[in-house]
Design an enzyme around this catalytic site. Sequence first.
Site, PDB file in Angstrom:
ATOM      1  N   TYR A 199       0.826  -1.219   0.000  1.00 11.20           N
ATOM      2  CA  TYR A 199       0.000   0.000   0.000  1.00 11.20           C
ATOM      3  C   TYR A 199       0.862   1.272   0.000  1.00 11.20           C
ATOM      4  CZ  TYR A 199      -2.503   4.045   1.456  1.00 11.20           C
ATOM      5  OH  TYR A 199      -2.955   5.335   1.497  1.00 11.20           O
ATOM      6  N   LYS A 208       5.990   9.482   2.808  1.00 10.87           N
ATOM      7  CA  LYS A 208       5.935   9.678   4.255  1.00 10.87           C
ATOM      8  C   LYS A 208       7.245   9.252   4.919  1.00 10.87           C
ATOM      9  CE  LYS A 208       2.209  11.718   3.917  1.00 10.87           C
ATOM     10  NZ  LYS A 208       0.825  11.378   4.005  1.00 10.87           N
ATOM     11  N   HIS A 228       3.768  18.064   7.117  1.00  9.46           N
ATOM     12  CA  HIS A 228       2.639  17.443   6.404  1.00  9.46           C
ATOM     13  C   HIS A 228       1.681  18.552   5.965  1.00  9.46           C
ATOM     14  CE1 HIS A 228      -0.703  14.070   6.643  1.00  9.46           C
ATOM     15  NE2 HIS A 228      -0.270  14.250   5.418  1.00  9.46           N
ATOM     16  N   ARG A 379      -7.226   5.534  -3.834  1.00 12.16           N
ATOM     17  CA  ARG A 379      -6.390   6.686  -4.187  1.00 12.16           C
ATOM     18  C   ARG A 379      -6.133   6.772  -5.681  1.00 12.16           C
ATOM     19  NH1 ARG A 379      -4.125   9.962   0.272  1.00 12.16           N
ATOM     20  NH2 ARG A 379      -5.080   8.994   2.081  1.00 12.16           N
TER      21      ARG A 379
HETATM   22  P1  GTP Z   1      -4.163  12.729   2.603  1.00 14.43           P
HETATM   23  O1  GTP Z   1      -3.861  12.506   1.165  1.00 14.43           O
HETATM   24  O2  GTP Z   1      -4.572  11.454   3.304  1.00 14.43           O
HETATM   25  O3  GTP Z   1      -3.072  13.410   3.347  1.00 14.43           O
HETATM   26  O4  GTP Z   1      -5.541  13.578   2.686  1.00 14.43           O
HETATM   27  P2  GTP Z   1      -5.900  15.120   2.420  1.00 14.43           P
HETATM   28  O5  GTP Z   1      -5.636  15.911   3.651  1.00 14.43           O
HETATM   29  O6  GTP Z   1      -5.276  15.587   1.167  1.00 14.43           O
HETATM   30  O7  GTP Z   1      -7.490  15.061   2.280  1.00 14.43           O
HETATM   31  P3  GTP Z   1      -8.434  15.288   1.000  1.00 14.43           P
HETATM   32  O8  GTP Z   1      -8.346  16.668   0.440  1.00 14.43           O
HETATM   33  O9  GTP Z   1      -8.187  14.176   0.050  1.00 14.43           O
HETATM   34  O10 GTP Z   1      -9.881  15.128   1.637  1.00 14.43           O
HETATM   35  C1  GTP Z   1     -10.277  13.962   2.307  1.00 14.43           C
HETATM   36  C2  GTP Z   1     -11.776  13.911   2.479  1.00 14.43           C
HETATM   37  O11 GTP Z   1     -12.248  15.093   3.119  1.00 14.43           O
HETATM   38  C3  GTP Z   1     -12.531  13.791   1.164  1.00 14.43           C
HETATM   39  O12 GTP Z   1     -13.540  12.829   1.314  1.00 14.43           O
HETATM   40  C4  GTP Z   1     -13.125  15.152   0.967  1.00 14.43           C
HETATM   41  O13 GTP Z   1     -14.326  15.086   0.246  1.00 14.43           O
HETATM   42  C5  GTP Z   1     -13.319  15.672   2.379  1.00 14.43           C
HETATM   43  N1  GTP Z   1     -13.197  17.158   2.437  1.00 14.43           N
HETATM   44  C6  GTP Z   1     -12.183  17.892   1.956  1.00 14.43           C
HETATM   45  N2  GTP Z   1     -12.389  19.220   2.130  1.00 14.43           N
HETATM   46  C7  GTP Z   1     -13.580  19.323   2.767  1.00 14.43           C
HETATM   47  C8  GTP Z   1     -14.364  20.440   3.228  1.00 14.43           C
HETATM   48  O14 GTP Z   1     -14.000  21.613   3.105  1.00 14.43           O
HETATM   49  N3  GTP Z   1     -15.542  20.147   3.849  1.00 14.43           N
HETATM   50  C9  GTP Z   1     -15.963  18.855   4.003  1.00 14.43           C
HETATM   51  N4  GTP Z   1     -17.132  18.656   4.628  1.00 14.43           N
HETATM   52  N5  GTP Z   1     -15.269  17.776   3.559  1.00 14.43           N
HETATM   53  C10 GTP Z   1     -14.098  18.004   2.961  1.00 14.43           C
HETATM   54  C1  SPV Z   2      -1.736  10.189   4.217  1.00 17.93           C
HETATM   55  O1  SPV Z   2      -2.204   9.167   4.751  1.00 17.93           O
HETATM   56  O2  SPV Z   2      -1.525  11.253   4.856  1.00 17.93           O
HETATM   57  C2  SPV Z   2      -1.450  10.190   2.776  1.00 17.93           C
HETATM   58  C3  SPV Z   2      -1.529   8.935   2.053  1.00 17.93           C
HETATM   59  O3  SPV Z   2      -1.097  11.212   2.222  1.00 17.93           O
HETATM   60  S1  SPV Z   2      -0.160   7.925   2.334  1.00 17.93           S
HETATM   61  O4  SPV Z   2       0.845   8.223   1.303  1.00 17.93           O
HETATM   62  O5  SPV Z   2      -0.605   6.558   2.210  1.00 17.93           O
HETATM   63  O6  SPV Z   2       0.424   8.187   3.620  1.00 17.93           O
HETATM   64 MN    MN Z   3      -1.004  12.932   3.681  1.00 18.90          MN
END
Ligand code: GTP
Ligand code: SPV
Ligand code: MN
Length: 594
Positions: A199, A208, A228, A379
């Site tokens: 994964y 990471k 991060h 993803r």
């Molecule tokens: P990683 O890649 O794991 O680090 O995640 P990330 O922080 O980039 O999160 P990402 O933008 O992919 O959002 C993750 C989830 O949060 C998704 O299901 C989005 O739809 C939801 N989300 C993002 N922004 C918002 C927001 O402003 N409001 C709400 N309600 N949900 C949100």
């Molecule tokens: C996170 O989990 O914060 C990610 C995805 O951005 S991973 O690369 O799997 O950690």
């Molecule tokens: Mn992340």
Amino acid sequence: MMTNNKYVQEWIKEMAELTQPDNIVWIDGSDEQTEALRKKGVEEGCLEKLNEELLPGCYLHRTAINDVARVEGRTFICTGKKEDAGNINNWMDPKECYDKLGKLFRGSMKGQTMYVIPYSMGVVGSDFAKIGIELTDSVYVVLNMLIMTRAGKSVADALPDDASDFVKGLHARADLDENNRYICHFPEDNTIWSVNSGYGGNVLLGKKCFALRIASYLGRKEGWMAEHMLILGIESPDGEVKYVCAAFPSACGKTNLAMLIPPEFYRNKGYKVWCVGDDIAWLRIGKDGRLWAVNPENGFFGVAPGTNEHSNPNALASTRKNTIFTNVALNTDNNTVWWEGLDNNPPEHCINWKGEPWVPSMYNKADKINTSAAHPNSRFTAPAKNCPCVSKEFDSITGVPISAIIFGGRRAKTAPLVYQSTSWRNGTFVGSIMASETTAAASGAIGVVRRDPMAMRPFVGYDMGDYWAHWLEMGKKIPNPPKIFHVNWFRTDDEGHFIWPGFGDNMRVLMWILARCEGKVDAVETPVGFVPKAEDIETEGLDVSLDTIKELLTIDRKSWSEDIENIKEFYKQVGDRVPAELYEELAALEERLK
Ligand code: GTP
Ligand code: SPV
Ligand code: MN
């Protein structure tokens, strides 16, 4: 061999003797080799080619059912002294760990190819950049690394013949045994060993493992920061661009904020948002006394579910070519992909993330993981240059100057829509007490509030107290530091619905933040910091009343006071390296809340 560097040569020889692959292939980054590997992936069954007309150059991959997220419980920091890894990290003695994992790696590549991936985190040869080499038996890992990093011959060429400070990454899928899955970091040896997983975050070692865990350790030693954080630029109608970084825990909205499309009201005025990065920032003090950021990555490993034409059209557009999808659903009618929240039309004929036939009636909200078509942590791996709003500074070797740092998490209650800290020191405190509901990005329970300082709980490569001390130290060294804020897009009403519309409308909060940085708007002082006057959050074109904004901005003293107890416990858990300044900040907050 693609290099004359004898440290590289010796290390690869040693690792090959351990893992015993049939042959060794260097990744050169050429189109020919990449295409040949894609074909090989399809032949071996780890990739499925998607509809070439609708999704050119795109592939689908499914990981093992028990291997769909980062495994924090099996992630270790292996420093000579346990204290240096700290209480929050899992620790193993380096020698014991090399022995233990050595047994798992031994002979694990028999009958297979070992791929050697020279890669650079950051623009090849720039001051910010650092080189790693990942050895892996997985074609999927190679193809992902080719998107996520700058990889290939140009990196091998950039590595000096006498350099010994490259990051040595070893990955083998072995037999994907979850009871023998280990993601181990040896910051004192610049080494990462990952075994029994396939994964993303466990195996794309540049991300990471290197760019956060190893890099945070290096950053402390060398006087910079690995965080991060997303990086975005807001261009005003006069063409000036201001940059901010934001740290939210995994699956809490970084990719979405980084690529946001401003509401029509701002677009009409000429505002634009540019994405520099969506997950990781490396920050250094510039000659001008400001903090400068680069994104060390070259692609996006983004959460698929919830990504759609309305929530994040830029992310969706980024995935329409040369993208690898992991654990999403396959629409067998036209060989395209689907996930929950892409649209309201789940495919009639579909294979779910587990590789089984799936029909929409199977979906049960109470058991999302087992009944959804796509895994909640499915993803896409997309090249950054696919993104319609990628910043023209994306490949800049200096990075971009940062006006504001924004912390945030998923909090149904307590945290207001936005507040501003009163200083760098107070801002560091705000980061240290961050909390968020857990998500599907890591294995384990979902929706439980846990403290996740600076969104780095799973990613700091040393003691958390020392990490906070490093933040305080940096603050003393930056002549003109960014202002520090905290946001929460996830406050809910009594029925559990999000109150704030979020996504593109988050721009309204960013505009208040920038106005604060420029001293253009007043604020209300509260026990936790400065909050906006409700009327200073732009609501033009938004169906949200002033009363609702007021509600979003309230500081509920009772729930904050309850939080104080939890923070004290957490500080105790972090241990005796928590800086005294942060205890002073905590005491002062407690006093103000009375
Ligand atoms: P990683 O890649 O794991 O680090 O995640 P990330 O922080 O980039 O999160 P990402 O933008 O992919 O959002 C993750 C989830 O949060 C998704 O299901 C989005 O739809 C939801 N989300 C993002 N922004 C918002 C927001 O402003 N409001 C709400 N309600 N949900 C949100
Ligand atoms: C996170 O989990 O914060 C990610 C995805 O951005 S991973 O690369 O799997 O950690
Ligand atoms: Mn992340």
